[in-house]
Design a protein around this motif. Structure first.
Motif, PDB file in Angstrom:
ATOM      1  N   THR A 160       9.484   4.929 -32.503  1.00 35.49           N
ATOM      2  CA  THR A 160      10.131   4.915 -31.236  1.00 35.49           C
ATOM      3  C   THR A 160      10.068   3.804 -30.636  1.00 35.49           C
ATOM      4  O   THR A 160      11.036   3.273 -29.959  1.00 35.49           O
ATOM      5  N   ARG A 161       9.167   2.838 -30.361  1.00 35.55           N
ATOM      6  CA  ARG A 161       9.124   1.588 -29.944  1.00 35.55           C
ATOM      7  C   ARG A 161      10.246   0.672 -30.570  1.00 35.55           C
ATOM      8  O   ARG A 161      10.690  -0.028 -29.857  1.00 35.55           O
ATOM      9  N   ASP A 201       4.941   7.001 -23.695  1.00 36.21           N
ATOM     10  CA  ASP A 201       4.091   5.937 -24.279  1.00 36.21           C
ATOM     11  C   ASP A 201       3.860   4.997 -23.065  1.00 36.21           C
ATOM     12  O   ASP A 201       4.535   3.934 -22.777  1.00 36.21           O
ATOM     13  N   LYS A 260       5.140   7.510 -35.779  1.00 30.97           N
ATOM     14  CA  LYS A 260       6.358   8.025 -34.929  1.00 30.97           C
ATOM     15  C   LYS A 260       6.352   7.199 -33.660  1.00 30.97           C
ATOM     16  O   LYS A 260       7.500   6.782 -33.028  1.00 30.97           O
ATOM     17  N   LEU A 261       5.152   6.807 -33.106  1.00 32.50           N
ATOM     18  CA  LEU A 261       5.259   5.906 -32.160  1.00 32.50           C
ATOM     19  C   LEU A 261       5.720   4.695 -32.393  1.00 32.50           C
ATOM     20  O   LEU A 261       6.565   3.991 -31.400  1.00 32.50           O
ATOM     21  N   LEU A 297      10.257   4.139 -22.443  1.00 34.47           N
ATOM     22  CA  LEU A 297       9.063   4.297 -23.095  1.00 34.47           C
ATOM     23  C   LEU A 297       8.009   5.071 -22.320  1.00 34.47           C
ATOM     24  O   LEU A 297       7.338   6.000 -22.704  1.00 34.47           O
ATOM     25  N   GLY A 300       2.857   1.396 -24.376  1.00 36.22           N
ATOM     26  CA  GLY A 300       4.192   0.455 -24.714  1.00 36.22           C
ATOM     27  C   GLY A 300       4.665   0.071 -23.485  1.00 36.22           C
ATOM     28  O   GLY A 300       5.334  -1.108 -23.318  1.00 36.22           O
ATOM     29  N   PRO A 303       1.467  10.492 -36.503  1.00 39.14           N
ATOM     30  CA  PRO A 303       1.709  10.060 -35.088  1.00 39.14           C
ATOM     31  C   PRO A 303       1.826   8.487 -34.782  1.00 39.14           C
ATOM     32  O   PRO A 303       2.590   8.096 -34.064  1.00 39.14           O
ATOM     33  N   GLN A 304       1.164   7.830 -35.492  1.00 43.08           N
ATOM     34  CA  GLN A 304       1.187   6.305 -35.454  1.00 43.08           C
ATOM     35  C   GLN A 304       2.540   5.908 -35.921  1.00 43.08           C
ATOM     36  O   GLN A 304       3.228   4.956 -35.298  1.00 43.08           O
TER      37      GLN A 304
END
Length: 122
Positions: A72-73, A100, A68-69, A95, A103, A65-66
């Motif tokens: 995405t950012r 998110d 992936k985040l 975002l 973010g 998950p980290q």
């Protein structure tokens, strides 16, 4: 340039995260080498089971998950024009739509700072 905004606002790029994972694995290896044989065997069993679980999860499409985040950012940061506050705000909206909120708030704050700096310059 997009990597700079991701690292500056969010602390990590996917590459930096991967490097942290590799360093952590190396440190675990060093600690493992210092254990007595019985403890080393138990640690290797645990590590093997954890690795197998990660591999099975990856094969089933489960992502970190980290990572992936961060990815995405990074993807959104590459789509925005960092010299245009409106484009930065659009990135914040993207975002937010992806869930998110942290973010999005950081990027919106960055856009407000850019707008303020542009106003002062003019």
């Amino acid at each position: 340039m997009a990597e700079n905004i991701v690292a500056g606002l969010f602390g990590l790029t996917p590459e930096m995260y991967g490097q942290q994972q590799r360093v952590g694995a190396m440190n675990e290896g060093i600690a493992l080498a210092q254990l007595d044989p019985a403890a080393r065997g138990a640690a290797l069993t645990y590590g093997g089971a954890k690795g197998l679980g990660t591999a099975i999860g990856g094969a089933m499409g489960i992502e970190d998950p980290q990572l992936k985040l961060i990815s995405t950012r990074n993807t959104i940061a590459q789509q925005i024009d960092q010299t245009n506050p409106e484009s930065i705000l659009k990135g914040a909206q993207m975002l937010s739509q992806m869930g998110d909120q942290q973010g999005a708030m950081a990027l919106a704050q960055y856009a407000r700072q850019a707008q303020s700096e542009m106003a002062l310059t003019q």
